[in-house]
Design an enzyme around this catalytic site. Structure first.
Site, short mmCIF file in Angstrom:
data_model
loop_
_atom_site.label_atom_id
_atom_site.label_comp_id
_atom_site.label_asym_id
_atom_site.label_seq_id
_atom_site.Cartn_x
_atom_site.Cartn_y
_atom_site.Cartn_z
N THR A 163 -12.20 7.16 7.52
CA THR A 163 -12.91 6.77 6.30
C THR A 163 -13.24 5.29 6.39
O THR A 163 -12.83 4.59 7.32
CB THR A 163 -12.06 7.02 5.04
OG1 THR A 163 -11.00 6.06 4.98
CG2 THR A 163 -11.46 8.43 5.05
N TYR A 193 0.84 -1.20 0.00
CA TYR A 193 0.00 0.00 0.00
C TYR A 193 0.87 1.25 0.00
O TYR A 193 0.64 2.18 -0.78
CB TYR A 193 -0.92 0.01 1.22
CG TYR A 193 -1.66 1.32 1.39
CD1 TYR A 193 -2.72 1.65 0.56
CD2 TYR A 193 -1.28 2.24 2.36
CE1 TYR A 193 -3.39 2.86 0.68
CE2 TYR A 193 -1.94 3.45 2.50
CZ TYR A 193 -2.99 3.76 1.66
OH TYR A 193 -3.64 4.96 1.79
N LYS A 225 1.15 4.37 -2.83
CA LYS A 225 0.97 5.79 -2.56
C LYS A 225 2.24 6.58 -2.88
O LYS A 225 2.17 7.75 -3.28
CB LYS A 225 0.54 5.99 -1.10
CG LYS A 225 -0.92 5.64 -0.87
CD LYS A 225 -1.84 6.46 -1.79
CE LYS A 225 -3.30 6.26 -1.52
NZ LYS A 225 -4.16 7.11 -2.38
#
Length: 305
Positions: A212, A175, A179
């Protein structure tokens, strides 16, 4: 800087495409752009969820101009179909917010094109999308592209001999690498747009630690233990409305320059007011930028700039 959603300039007459606009940061971004007059395309993988998001926005913003269109960033065919449909429907795009993303802590998974899922969705899908929409952006009014980074990029590394993490897969580093790749892309895009004198600005933002639905989804494979871990993690986050401010600033604030990067300004960029932040040394490296760009063109088949 003291900047909030009320400071967004009038967006009337502007057409914005927001990926992943059905929830989280994307939903807040789409809502605020619509609240300030923009015509917003909600580019979402699940159109049922997109329709529900549009209803939510319309309730908050009566008269909001919204369109829901299907876009699966984990499929280059879907990206091409979306871009072709948008090009036929719209004359120009003024703003592209490359917001959609995923983080999974389970076993290695791949996109329909065989890419490692984090890299394929978070960066390569957006690379292909931006390239296909660039002609529409070039016809826009003060057009901008916003790439959504993460503070995890600062400790990540791109292994060009194993970009798809086939030899050594660990979810969290994968991940972070996706990014980092997104950040490199946003910076390299800025370099290339400047070189040709394009009117399009490439800007970047990250939300710090924000509440989120990515956190619960990341842990869903761990069952009840994962659910509790996700809840504990959310205690350290800031509200999603605050987390969306850096990308809204990058997208709309007057005076923003190509290549600028915005995020929370306090507690090591995890939370707080919007501030200009710095990318990692690897993210700004010229050689890394060129290598990733060439790799992305080869992998996606989308060549531009």
């Amino acid at each position: 800087m003291t900047w909030n959603a009320a400071d967004i300039p009038d967006q009337t007459g502007r057409l914005a495409v927001v990926t992943g606009a059905n929830s989280g940061l994307g939903l807040v971004t789409a809502t605020e752009l619509a609240r300030h007059g923009a015509d917003v395309v909600l580019a979402v993988r699940n159109t049922t969820a997109g329709d529900a998001a549009a209803r939510t926005i319309a309730e908050a913003v009566p008269g909001a101009k919204l369109r829901v269109r299907r876009l699966d960033l984990a499929s280059l065919a879907s990206v091409a179909t979306f871009a072709d449909a948008v090009a036929e429907e719209l004359g120009q795009i003024d703003l592209l917010v490359n917001n959609a993303g995923l983080v999974l802590l389970g076993p290695r998974r791949t996109t329909s094109d065989g890419f490692e899922l984090h890299l394929g969705t978070n960066m390569l899908g957006h690379f292909a999308l931006t390239g296909r929409l660039l002609p529409l952006l070039a016809r826009g009014d003060a057009p901008r592209v916003v790439s959504l980074s993460s503070i995890t990029h600062k400790t990540a590394h791109l292994a060009f001999d194993d970009l798809m993490s086939e030899r050594d897969y660990r979810a969290a580093p994968a991940y972070g690498a996706s990014k980092l790749a997104t950040t490199v892309f946003g910076i390299e895009l800025d370099r290339r747009l400047r070189a040709i004198g394009s009117p399009v600005l490439s800007t970047l933002a990250h939300p710090g630690l924000s509440s989120t639905n990515l956190t619960p989804r990341a842990w869903e494979h761990r069952g009840r233990i994962g659910g509790w871990t996700a809840r504990l993690g959310l205690l350290a986050t800031q509200p999603v409305e605050q987390g969306a401010l850096p990308q809204l600033h990058a997208a709309t604030a007057p005076g923003v320059r190509g290549g600028q990067f915005f995020g929370p300004g306090r507690f090591r960029e995890t939370r707080g007011r919007v501030a200009e932040v710095r990318a990692s040394a690897e993210a700004t490296d010229l050689v890394v930028g060129r290598r990733l760009w060439d790799a992305a063109q080869g992998l996606t088949g989308v060549a531009y700039l």
